[in-house]
Design a protein around this motif. Structure first.
Motif, mmCIF file in Angstrom:
data_model
loop_
_atom_site.group_PDB
_atom_site.id
_atom_site.type_symbol
_atom_site.label_atom_id
_atom_site.label_comp_id
_atom_site.label_asym_id
_atom_site.label_seq_id
_atom_site.Cartn_x
_atom_site.Cartn_y
_atom_site.Cartn_z
ATOM 1 N N GLU A 144 0.824 -1.206 0.000
ATOM 2 C CA GLU A 144 0.000 0.000 0.000
ATOM 3 C C GLU A 144 0.859 1.257 0.000
ATOM 4 O O GLU A 144 0.563 2.218 -0.730
ATOM 5 C CB GLU A 144 -0.912 -0.008 1.229
ATOM 6 N N ALA A 145 1.915 1.250 0.812
ATOM 7 C CA ALA A 145 2.789 2.421 0.860
ATOM 8 C C ALA A 145 3.467 2.651 -0.483
ATOM 9 O O ALA A 145 3.610 3.795 -0.933
ATOM 10 C CB ALA A 145 3.832 2.235 1.963
ATOM 11 N N ARG A 146 3.855 1.564 -1.140
ATOM 12 C CA ARG A 146 4.511 1.704 -2.440
ATOM 13 C C ARG A 146 3.535 2.266 -3.473
ATOM 14 O O ARG A 146 3.900 3.142 -4.269
ATOM 15 C CB ARG A 146 5.041 0.343 -2.890
ATOM 16 N N GLU A 147 2.308 1.800 -3.463
ATOM 17 C CA GLU A 147 1.320 2.295 -4.423
ATOM 18 C C GLU A 147 1.044 3.784 -4.204
ATOM 19 O O GLU A 147 0.919 4.546 -5.176
ATOM 20 C CB GLU A 147 0.031 1.484 -4.295
ATOM 21 N N GLN A 148 0.942 4.184 -2.948
ATOM 22 C CA GLN A 148 0.703 5.605 -2.678
ATOM 23 C C GLN A 148 1.909 6.452 -3.072
ATOM 24 O O GLN A 148 1.748 7.586 -3.562
ATOM 25 C CB GLN A 148 0.383 5.795 -1.197
ATOM 26 N N ALA A 149 3.109 5.919 -2.852
ATOM 27 C CA ALA A 149 4.302 6.662 -3.254
ATOM 28 C C ALA A 149 4.351 6.841 -4.770
ATOM 29 O O ALA A 149 4.686 7.922 -5.270
ATOM 30 C CB ALA A 149 5.546 5.941 -2.756
ATOM 31 N N ILE A 150 4.009 5.787 -5.507
ATOM 32 C CA ILE A 150 3.976 5.887 -6.970
ATOM 33 C C ILE A 150 2.937 6.910 -7.411
ATOM 34 O O ILE A 150 3.165 7.702 -8.336
ATOM 35 C CB ILE A 150 3.701 4.509 -7.588
ATOM 36 N N GLU A 151 1.802 6.922 -6.725
ATOM 37 C CA GLU A 151 0.748 7.882 -7.070
ATOM 38 C C GLU A 151 1.222 9.318 -6.877
ATOM 39 O O GLU A 151 0.983 10.192 -7.725
ATOM 40 C CB GLU A 151 -0.482 7.611 -6.202
ATOM 41 N N GLN A 152 1.922 9.585 -5.770
ATOM 42 C CA GLN A 152 2.393 10.940 -5.517
ATOM 43 C C GLN A 152 3.531 11.327 -6.464
ATOM 44 O O GLN A 152 3.605 12.478 -6.903
ATOM 45 C CB GLN A 152 2.854 11.072 -4.061
#
Length: 686
Positions: free
Chosen positions: A451-459
């Motif tokens: 989840e943290a990786r997906e949010q980082a990619i989104e930002q």
């Protein structure tokens, strides 16, 4: 020039020396030295492994020919018992290198551990520990080693302990000094904001970034240790018979120096070659080092300035109900009581961008770092009110002492995002971007790695960083300055904070990248409704980006005005006027041809509304030091509109309109020359 006038960034050629440049040629020598050193040490290690198998029996074999000179059978002659000196020198390589490596390991382990513990301890323990290290390092290591070896029984064990203990202060002092320089970097401040403990902070963020100079010291220390151990054995305090190392062989050879000098040649040459090889490795590593290392300058002793307190803004303006950050009478003080920030009061509403502008040393960054509880060591903040407010929870006191509990650290990490000035110092260069960007989500918001990786990619995609998934697997040095600053903005936005502190985020970037960074900050403010404290030297950029502007001078807030007032030149304080007069404007260039073409006569018939050519004004003098502020207005020595009262009487606070304030005697005296931004107030100064 404001950010809206900047063109998109174009790709620039990579900088660096050509293969045949002089800079490249100068780099060959350190590489050669490192190669020679590593080759020499490698050969010695191989020799230490194979020598006992090849020459072990011959080295112990007694012969009838004693003190024999160099010959085809005995290259370096024989000793008093007829043993072959060359074979004994080769066999002694193993014990000599082993003892030197063990003593160096003890010195480095003890020294680095001591330096680390001193730095992570409190300021009092740190001060005492550093003084103890200075006392220990003031004595030569050999003297300390002799004293320790004399107390213990002579032998290799005592010798190794003595040399290891004597060499540890050098590692301790270097570790403490390097840790002090790295501890001031932005990524360390971010780790503290995340609640990283002192020991983990040293292990994860500081030690990896000081490993290079420690490795250089390790190789140089090995050369010194080898010579010191040989010296102790030469004096009879080291290796004892029947064991032998190069130092003991050298002592035996010197006994017959005048009758058979060749006996001393073998161990002497071996000691010199081993020492040179280790020194070459250290010199090569030091010459090839490319990381910048900054030392903190010692703080200048100053006297308290109690008179400055009277000039502070006394009352905070009316605070709206939706305020995110509320600061009233904030002071940042040194240990001696000198106020670096003196009585600053302001607030930031929800979705509002407030700019802070002023010259270097005016206290802008200290004000911001006090709001984030990230003040440097030796400084502390006080305030009547300094709160980070949240509609669903209690306000967080930002200056309360001893409030570093888990909940406080969590709220600071989640509710405040920071964009630092220097993108090269924003991230830990020893860690990949992925772990650094997602740490807050994983630690404080309990998000899974996926989840943290997906949010980082989104930002990262939001800040328009190309190929965001692959960027997470890269180290910070693999990104350009503009890309690193985009990644820092993404890291600040990951938790959707209520407040973003942007501390001169465009200073280290070229003008085209500056415009992109400013557009990203505005887009983040509009997307999430995030409040923002934006710090800059450029009053034109602040006027274009922000909703309100705070002008600071010499640690005080001298004026608060709207961004529209800045754009229209409606400032009231002479210092704000000076900043506007020193700012280039593209819309005044059109007046130049009219005046230069016909002179005053040609312009006499022009309409009265025609704007004359405006030259940039320089502000004379420089801001006073914190301990040298005058009892009156700090800007008085540089002000072209100065009054008699300005030198001795603290200026009062005036509020010409709701939400506006100015700290100036001119408001009370009615002596104002007119709208600011004009050249008349600064003409006398030039």
């Amino acid at each position: 020039m404001t950010a809206t006038n900047l063109l998109p960034r174009n790709r620039r050629p990579a900088d660096g020396p050509s293969p045949g440049s002089a800079r490249t040629k100068r780099r060959r020598r350190p590489g050669l030295m490192l190669t020679l050193g590593l080759t020499g040490l490698g050969l010695l290690v191989v020799l230490a492994v194979v020598a006992p198998w090849i020459w072990g029996d011959r080295a112990e074999e007694l012969g009838p020919s004693v003190h024999l000179g160099s010959s085809g059978e005995h290259w370096l002659g024989t000793d008093a018992l007829g043993r072959d000196i060359f074979a004994r020198t080769m066999v002694a390589t193993r014990l000599t290198l082993e003892l030197s490596a063990l003593a160096t390991l003890i010195a480095s382990t003890v020294g680095i551990t001591l330096g680390t513990l001193i730095w992570v301890s409190g300021p009092r323990i740190r001060a005492v520990g550093l003084r103890v290290i200075d006392v220990m390092i003031s004595y030569p290591a050999v003297i300390l080693a002799l004293a320790i070896a004399a107390i213990l029984d002579p032998g290799p064990k005592a010798c190794v302990i003595a040399i290891g203990a004597a060499g540890s202060p050098s590692f301790a002092r270097l570790t403490a000094n390097l840790a002090a320089s790295v501890a001031g970097r932005d990524f360390v401040g971010s780790a503290r904001l995340l609640g990283v403990g002192p020991l983990r902070l040293m292990r994860r963020h500081i030690l990896p970034n000081i490993a290079e100079p420690l490795l250089v010291l390790l190789s140089v220390s090995y050369a010194h240790t080898l010579m010191a151990l040989s010296g102790l054995s030469f004096l009879g305090l080291g290796v004892q018979l029947p064991d032998y190392d190069w130092g003991q062989l050298l002592a035996g050879g010197l006994q017959s120096l005048y009758t058979n000098p060749v006996e001393a040649v073998g161990p002497a040459v071996a000691i010199v070659l081993a020492g040179l090889s280790a020194s070459f490795v250290g010199d090569g590593l030091a010459a090839a080092a490319n990381r910048s290392r900054r030392a903190d300058a010692p703080a200048k002793a100053t006297k308290p300035a109690e008179a400055n307190a009277a000039a502070a803004v006394g009352t905070a303006p009316a605070v709206p109900d939706d305020a995110v950050l509320v600061v009233d009478d904030l002071r940042v003080l040194r240990k001696d009581g000198t106020a670096l920030v003196d009585g600053v009061s302001f607030h930031i509403g929800a979705a509002e961008i407030v700019g802070v502008v002023g010259e270097s040393g005016s206290g802008k960054s200290l004000t911001a770092m006090a709001a984030a509880r990230l003040l440097p060591g030796g400084l502390h903040a006080t305030a009547r009110t300094a709160e980070l407010r949240h509609p669903d929870s209690a306000a967080l006191d930002l200056v309360a002492p001893g409030a570093e509990n888990a909940e406080t650290r969590r709220r600071l990490a989640v509710e405040i995002g920071i964009v630092y000035q220097d993108p090269s110092a924003s991230f830990n260069p020893a860690l990949k971007l992925g772990g650094q960007l997602t740490e807050t989500l994983r630690v404080h918001l309990k998000a899974s790695r996926r989840e943290a990786r997906e949010q980082a990619i989104e930002q990262l995609d939001f800040v328009r960083l190309t190929d965001p998934a692959s960027r997470l697997r890269q180290y910070p040095h693999e990104l350009s300055g503009g890309m690193r600053q985009r990644a820092m903005i993404a890291a600040a936005l990951l938790t959707r904070p209520r407040l973003i502190i942007a501390d001169e985020p465009t200073t280290a970037l070229d003008v085209t990248v500056q415009a992109e960074v400013l557009r990203l900050l505005r887009a983040a403010n509009e997307r999430d409704g995030t409040a923002m404290l934006f710090i800059s030297h450029d009053i034109a950029v602040v006027g274009d980006l922000c909703d309100r502007v705070l002008v600071m001078y010499a640690g005080r807030l001298v004026e608060e005005l709207t961004a529209e007032d800045v754009r229209e030149g409606r400032a009231r304080h002479p210092y704000t006027q000076a900043l506007l007069a020193a700012t280039p404007r593209l819309d005044t260039a059109a007046a130049a041809p009219a005046e230069s073409a016909g002179g005053p006569e040609a312009s006499a018939g022009e309409p009265a509304s025609a704007e004359p050519v405006r030259t940039l004004a320089a502000i004379p003098g420089r801001p006073p030091q914190p301990d040298e502020r005058p009892p009156g207005c700090a800007f008085a020595p540089r002000c072209p509109q100065v009054l008699a009262a300005c030198h001795d009487t603290p200026p009062p606070v005036h509020s010409p309109a709701p939400g506006l304030s100015v700290l100036c005697h001119l408001e009370q005296a009615g002596a104002r020359t007119g709208e600011t931004g004009t050249d008349k107030p600064l003409e006398a100064a030039r």
